[in-house]
Design an enzyme around this catalytic site. Structure first.
Site, PDB file in Angstrom:
ATOM      1  N   HIS A 143       2.266  -3.894   5.834  1.00 50.14           N
ATOM      2  CA  HIS A 143       1.664  -3.385   4.605  1.00 50.14           C
ATOM      3  C   HIS A 143       1.207  -4.520   3.692  1.00 50.14           C
ATOM      4  CE1 HIS A 143       2.185  -1.315   0.537  1.00 50.14           C
ATOM      5  NE2 HIS A 143       1.254  -0.596   1.147  1.00 50.14           N
ATOM      6  N   HIS A 169      -5.143  -4.539  -3.475  1.00 49.72           N
ATOM      7  CA  HIS A 169      -4.535  -3.206  -3.491  1.00 49.72           C
ATOM      8  C   HIS A 169      -5.052  -2.324  -4.611  1.00 49.72           C
ATOM      9  CE1 HIS A 169      -1.638  -0.107  -4.698  1.00 49.72           C
ATOM     10  NE2 HIS A 169      -1.692   0.139  -3.406  1.00 49.72           N
TER      11      HIS A 169
HETATM   12 CA    CA Z   1      -2.966   0.627   1.007  1.00 49.24          CA
END
Ligand code: CA
Length: 321
Positions: A4, A46
């Site tokens: 991630h 992000h």
């Molecule tokens: Ca994402």
């Protein structure tokens, strides 16, 4: 296993060093988010804004919007590339405070932003030099917001995917979004126009998170309602435009148990969808999971998920082994 924003448990999220570490730890895929700049370049970041991971507030005072955020879409790429990137922080009483205190220290060493093209060339270069073929879980960040700003994020990303050879379902790329309308449009128009047919993941979150807005027939924008996705029949509907789902990991659990033996995951599998939940974090476990290892076992054994999105690739690999 999908890293991630890279191995973001150890290095500042989304940076190339975080991607390199994830690859070195044995990640099958890296996850990243794509946002468009004012001059239509594709940035890996992000958030829609720059202020929680960079020195933008210091470098460009007065360029924030009314909500206090410095939006990527209000800056040209060369301005953004001139910024210093750091571990995620919030500002408390004018001071940067780490969101995850045990992770990489804020404002230590030097990191920078990069584009989607940079990241693809990085991964493809690594494949050439090491034979390690790390794929991408590419999240389109709020296509609806880009539409409000007059930009077509989906088409721009698909143009890049086509140019770099990610064209078939077997390509090492899966595209994800919380925006169901964007995914529907990709399946029907954007993908075919670009000659790109990679798997699509419908990300799912709580309606009250106000993650996505949708345009109403009268032109106004309203908070998108995700509740139907979690009801019986929801997965069959999603299957009309997606190949898999990316639910919040908490949606697969109930009181520490898989939802009626993995109810949601079971529904998805019955509908022919893969399941790749987010985000397994050693330093932010669901209250019902006593350890990262227990959580991973629950997801793998009870919910039979196809992939786990995690900030800690090494720990998830260890738990799976
Ligand atoms: Ca994402």
């Amino acid at each position: 296993m999908i890293a991630h924003r890279g191995a973001s448990g150890y290095l500042p999220e989304s940076t190339l060093p975080a991607k390199a570490l994830a690859a070195g730890m044995g990640a099958d895929y890296v996850e990243h988010d794509v946002v468009m700049t004012r001059d239509d370049r594709l940035l890996i970041n992000h958030d829609l804004w720059l202020d929680n991971v960079s020195d933008v507030a210091e470098r460009f005072p007065g360029r924030e919007r009314a909500d206090g955020h410095f939006y990527v879409i209000d800056f040209d790429l060369d301005e953004i590339l001139s910024l210093s990137v750091t571990e995620r922080f919030t500002v408390v009483d004018g001071r940067a405070v780490a969101v995850f205190p045990d992770r990489f220290p804020v404002w230590q060493s030097h990191f920078a932003f990069h584009t989607l093209e940079d990241e693809i060339e990085f991964l493809q270069g690594l494949r050439h030099s090491s034979g390690r073929d790390v794929g991408m879980f590419t999240e389109l960040k709020s296509p609806w917001f880009h539409e409000q700003e007059g930009k077509d994020l989906s088409a721009a990303v698909y143009d890049v995917l086509a140019r770099y050879g990610y064209r078939t379902p077997e390509s090492r790329c899966r595209v994800m979004s919380f925006d169901a309308h964007a995914l529907q449009r990709i399946r029907a128009e954007v993908g075919p126009a670009a000659g790109v047919d990679v798997p699509l993941t419908q990300l799912i979150c709580r309606t009250e998170g106000h993650e996505t807005y949708e345009r109403m027939p009268d032109g106004t924008w309203e908070n998108y309602d995700y509740d139907w996705m979690l009801q019986p029949g929801g997965m069959e509907r999603i299957r009309e435009w997606a190949d898999g789902i990316g639910p919040d990991v908490r949606m697969l659990l109930r009181h520490g148990e898989p939802m009626a033996a993995g109810e949601l995951a079971g529904w998805a599998h019955d509908a022919g969808l893969y399941v790749t939940p987010w985000t397994v974090r050693a330093d932010d476990l669901p209250h019902c999971a006593p350890s990262l290892q227990a959580l991973v076992r629950l997801l793998a054994d009870e919910c039979a998920v196809e992939g786990i999105i995690t900030d800690f690739p090494d720990l998830v690999i260890e738990a799976l082994a």
